[in-house]
Scaffold this active site. Sequence first.
Site, mmCIF file in Angstrom:
data_model
loop_
_atom_site.group_PDB
_atom_site.id
_atom_site.type_symbol
_atom_site.label_atom_id
_atom_site.label_comp_id
_atom_site.label_asym_id
_atom_site.label_seq_id
_atom_site.Cartn_x
_atom_site.Cartn_y
_atom_site.Cartn_z
ATOM 1 N N SER A 1 51.653 10.822 36.515
ATOM 2 C CA SER A 1 50.218 11.258 36.950
ATOM 3 C C SER A 1 49.478 11.299 36.048
ATOM 4 O O SER A 1 48.274 11.053 35.846
ATOM 5 C CB SER A 1 50.131 12.416 37.888
ATOM 6 O OG SER A 1 51.190 12.367 39.094
ATOM 7 N N HIS B 1 46.817 16.127 34.528
ATOM 8 C CA HIS B 1 45.921 15.133 35.157
ATOM 9 C C HIS B 1 44.531 15.166 34.254
ATOM 10 O O HIS B 1 44.125 14.166 33.872
ATOM 11 C CB HIS B 1 45.466 15.271 36.479
ATOM 12 C CG HIS B 1 46.784 15.294 37.602
ATOM 13 N ND1 HIS B 1 46.454 15.492 38.863
ATOM 14 C CD2 HIS B 1 47.892 14.857 37.497
ATOM 15 C CE1 HIS B 1 47.870 15.093 39.406
ATOM 16 N NE2 HIS B 1 48.663 14.872 38.510
#
Length: 300
Positions: free
Chosen positions: A199, A245
């Site tokens: 991610s 992220h």
Amino acid sequence: MGEQPASPDAVEQVPVCPRHPDRESYVRCQRCRRPTCPECQRPAAVGIQCVDCVAEGARTVRQVRTVFGGAVTDGRPVATMTLIGLCLAVFVLQQVVPGLTSRVMFVPALGAEEPWRFITSAFAHSPGNLLHIAFNMYALWIMGTYLEPLLGRARFVAVYLLSAIGGSVVYLLFASPPSPADVAAGDLGLWYTGAVGASGAVFGLFGAFLVLQRRLGRSAAGMYVVIGINAVLGFVIPGIAWQAHLGGFLTGAAAAAAIAYTGRRRSPLAPPNRSVHWAGLVGILLVLVVVALAKYAAVG
């Protein structure tokens, strides 16, 4: 008087192919004028050329590149498919090799002694969580098929790996060793909590996409929606490392800016200076290393 014999020099030599001297060749290359046998003949715009002249011509032709210096390829996203293949292979190994996940995930407390975790964690996913890896691989495919041709395979992989490292570094920045009271309460915080998943690297591709679209003057409205939704999910769904992220997004945007806004030449038709791009990417890597070392030095 009798007829004099012809001089040996007057005897016409049979032309032979330079690459295959045992073959008679009456067809000559239009470029070098040497004889060329059928095996060495290559059709050209006018007449026939030999393989040597064709190869020489290919070396002197400038390779077509994109506006960011990426080499124009056959369209297959080889680098993207390779990254996806590696993630899938590691995911399968996680199911069959006991303890593999704990050895490759990023754990802030172990990062100083085992620095490979800063990047290996981006190729592993939650064991048995098909949704986790499926979403990441789908996003990687969508972003990769667009960004890889623009950047070129090598720099696309560099942006991906830098984003993965950047995600781990920011995850580290938000982590600190727990206090004795926290340990007594069983709260070890992020310092001993492992993180896995592509991610962070994928968010880096999101950030790179925004920068490149802006540089090209194209709309990126849809990507803002995607990033916004994922940002909210990072705080709503437990277990999502929003810190990774954030770090991946910022790093990917910085890496894309180093490519999109540097290395431009005076002539608008000349490809950008890719050496400047690589210098910028190496500089970003050094910054990440220094930040990580500073964090470990601060926590002692």
